[in-house]
Design a protein around this motif. Structure first.
Motif, PDB file in Angstrom:
ATOM      1  N   GLU A  39     -40.167 -88.487 -64.825  1.00  0.00           N
ATOM      2  CA  GLU A  39     -39.361 -89.674 -64.518  1.00  0.00           C
ATOM      3  C   GLU A  39     -38.529 -89.500 -63.245  1.00  0.00           C
ATOM      4  N   TYR A  40     -38.398 -88.292 -62.753  1.00  0.00           N
ATOM      5  CA  TYR A  40     -37.592 -88.013 -61.565  1.00  0.00           C
ATOM      6  C   TYR A  40     -38.193 -88.675 -60.332  1.00  0.00           C
ATOM      7  N   LYS A  41     -37.335 -89.037 -59.416  1.00  0.00           N
ATOM      8  CA  LYS A  41     -37.756 -89.548 -58.108  1.00  0.00           C
ATOM      9  C   LYS A  41     -36.885 -88.843 -57.080  1.00  0.00           C
ATOM     10  N   TYR A  42     -37.508 -88.222 -56.113  1.00  0.00           N
ATOM     11  CA  TYR A  42     -36.794 -87.466 -55.092  1.00  0.00           C
ATOM     12  C   TYR A  42     -36.845 -88.182 -53.747  1.00  0.00           C
ATOM     13  N   ARG A  43     -35.908 -87.848 -52.894  1.00  0.00           N
ATOM     14  CA  ARG A  43     -35.982 -88.283 -51.504  1.00  0.00           C
ATOM     15  C   ARG A  43     -37.023 -87.372 -50.857  1.00  0.00           C
ATOM     16  N   PRO A  44     -38.013 -87.945 -50.171  1.00  0.00           N
ATOM     17  CA  PRO A  44     -39.051 -87.104 -49.573  1.00  0.00           C
ATOM     18  C   PRO A  44     -38.470 -86.104 -48.573  1.00  0.00           C
ATOM     19  N   TYR A  45     -39.055 -84.928 -48.559  1.00  0.00           N
ATOM     20  CA  TYR A  45     -38.703 -83.928 -47.555  1.00  0.00           C
ATOM     21  C   TYR A  45     -39.368 -84.332 -46.250  1.00  0.00           C
ATOM     22  N   THR A  46     -38.718 -84.018 -45.142  1.00  0.00           N
ATOM     23  CA  THR A  46     -39.297 -84.364 -43.852  1.00  0.00           C
ATOM     24  C   THR A  46     -39.426 -83.126 -42.974  1.00  0.00           C
ATOM     25  N   LEU A  47     -40.410 -83.170 -42.120  1.00  0.00           N
ATOM     26  CA  LEU A  47     -40.640 -82.134 -41.125  1.00  0.00           C
ATOM     27  C   LEU A  47     -40.924 -82.857 -39.818  1.00  0.00           C
ATOM     28  N   ASN A  48     -40.091 -82.616 -38.829  1.00  0.00           N
ATOM     29  CA  ASN A  48     -40.202 -83.323 -37.549  1.00  0.00           C
ATOM     30  C   ASN A  48     -40.165 -84.835 -37.737  1.00  0.00           C
ATOM     31  N   GLY A  49     -39.333 -85.271 -38.691  1.00  0.00           N
ATOM     32  CA  GLY A  49     -39.151 -86.703 -38.922  1.00  0.00           C
ATOM     33  C   GLY A  49     -40.219 -87.375 -39.768  1.00  0.00           C
ATOM     34  N   LYS A  50     -41.209 -86.625 -40.241  1.00  0.00           N
ATOM     35  CA  LYS A  50     -42.283 -87.202 -41.055  1.00  0.00           C
ATOM     36  C   LYS A  50     -42.227 -86.625 -42.461  1.00  0.00           C
ATOM     37  N   PRO A  51     -42.438 -87.475 -43.479  1.00  0.00           N
ATOM     38  CA  PRO A  51     -42.425 -86.967 -44.859  1.00  0.00           C
ATOM     39  C   PRO A  51     -43.587 -86.007 -45.100  1.00  0.00           C
ATOM     40  N   VAL A  52     -43.294 -84.941 -45.844  1.00  0.00           N
ATOM     41  CA  VAL A  52     -44.307 -83.943 -46.173  1.00  0.00           C
ATOM     42  C   VAL A  52     -44.238 -83.603 -47.660  1.00  0.00           C
ATOM     43  N   GLN A  53     -45.350 -83.183 -48.213  1.00  0.00           N
ATOM     44  CA  GLN A  53     -45.395 -82.714 -49.598  1.00  0.00           C
ATOM     45  C   GLN A  53     -44.876 -81.292 -49.643  1.00  0.00           C
ATOM     46  N   VAL A  54     -44.045 -80.987 -50.648  1.00  0.00           N
ATOM     47  CA  VAL A  54     -43.503 -79.642 -50.799  1.00  0.00           C
ATOM     48  C   VAL A  54     -43.673 -79.162 -52.230  1.00  0.00           C
ATOM     49  N   GLU A  55     -43.730 -77.852 -52.383  1.00  0.00           N
ATOM     50  CA  GLU A  55     -43.818 -77.203 -53.693  1.00  0.00           C
ATOM     51  C   GLU A  55     -42.442 -76.642 -54.025  1.00  0.00           C
ATOM     52  N   THR A  56     -42.015 -76.828 -55.266  1.00  0.00           N
ATOM     53  CA  THR A  56     -40.695 -76.342 -55.664  1.00  0.00           C
ATOM     54  C   THR A  56     -40.674 -76.051 -57.158  1.00  0.00           C
ATOM     55  N   THR A  57     -39.548 -75.543 -57.634  1.00  0.00           N
ATOM     56  CA  THR A  57     -39.317 -75.377 -59.067  1.00  0.00           C
ATOM     57  C   THR A  57     -38.042 -76.105 -59.437  1.00  0.00           C
ATOM     58  N   VAL A  58     -37.990 -76.575 -60.667  1.00  0.00           N
ATOM     59  CA  VAL A  58     -36.832 -77.284 -61.190  1.00  0.00           C
ATOM     60  C   VAL A  58     -36.493 -76.691 -62.552  1.00  0.00           C
ATOM     61  N   SER A  59     -35.208 -76.441 -62.789  1.00  0.00           N
ATOM     62  CA  SER A  59     -34.739 -75.974 -64.094  1.00  0.00           C
ATOM     63  C   SER A  59     -34.181 -77.171 -64.857  1.00  0.00           C
ATOM     64  N   VAL A  60     -34.662 -77.351 -66.083  1.00  0.00           N
ATOM     65  CA  VAL A  60     -34.200 -78.444 -66.935  1.00  0.00           C
ATOM     66  C   VAL A  60     -33.440 -77.824 -68.109  1.00  0.00           C
ATOM     67  N   PRO A  61     -32.096 -77.896 -68.078  1.00  0.00           N
ATOM     68  CA  PRO A  61     -31.301 -77.289 -69.151  1.00  0.00           C
ATOM     69  C   PRO A  61     -31.163 -78.235 -70.352  1.00  0.00           C
ATOM     70  N   PHE A  62     -31.206 -77.682 -71.524  1.00  0.00           N
ATOM     71  CA  PHE A  62     -30.968 -78.421 -72.762  1.00  0.00           C
ATOM     72  C   PHE A  62     -29.790 -77.766 -73.461  1.00  0.00           C
ATOM     73  N   THR A  63     -28.801 -78.568 -73.836  1.00  0.00           N
ATOM     74  CA  THR A  63     -27.648 -78.053 -74.574  1.00  0.00           C
ATOM     75  C   THR A  63     -27.397 -78.928 -75.786  1.00  0.00           C
ATOM     76  N   LEU A  64     -26.880 -78.318 -76.801  1.00  0.00           N
ATOM     77  CA  LEU A  64     -26.558 -79.027 -78.026  1.00  0.00           C
ATOM     78  C   LEU A  64     -25.094 -79.416 -77.980  1.00  0.00           C
ATOM     79  N   ASN A  65     -24.826 -80.689 -78.151  1.00  0.00           N
ATOM     80  CA  ASN A  65     -23.461 -81.181 -78.162  1.00  0.00           C
ATOM     81  C   ASN A  65     -22.929 -81.026 -79.580  1.00  0.00           C
TER      82      ASN A  65
END
Length: 69
Positions: A39-65
């Protein structure tokens, strides 16, 4: 259940999440993390002013309230 799920993914040229895959985290939370990350939507990364595809990792924390109504 609490914990953190680490997901590897690509961010496309339009900011969409592409090819999410679980790297680590509790098995019982992995499906929820993948559903959330799609469901996430990111602002595209740019290289020399042009959007590029990038590889990354994301941590999704879960906590009990502990607060109960």
């Amino acid at each position: 259940m609490t914990g953190t799920v680490v997901i590897g993914l690509d961010i496309g040229v339009r900011g969409n999440v592409l090819h999410p895959v679980v790297i680590s985290g509790p098995a019982s939370l992995q499906r929820a993390a993948l559903d959330a990350i799609r469901e996430y939507k990111y602002r595209p990364y740019t290289l020399n002013g042009k959007p590029v595809q990038v590889e990354t990792t994301v941590s999704v924390p879960f906590t009990l309230n502990d607060a109960c109504p």
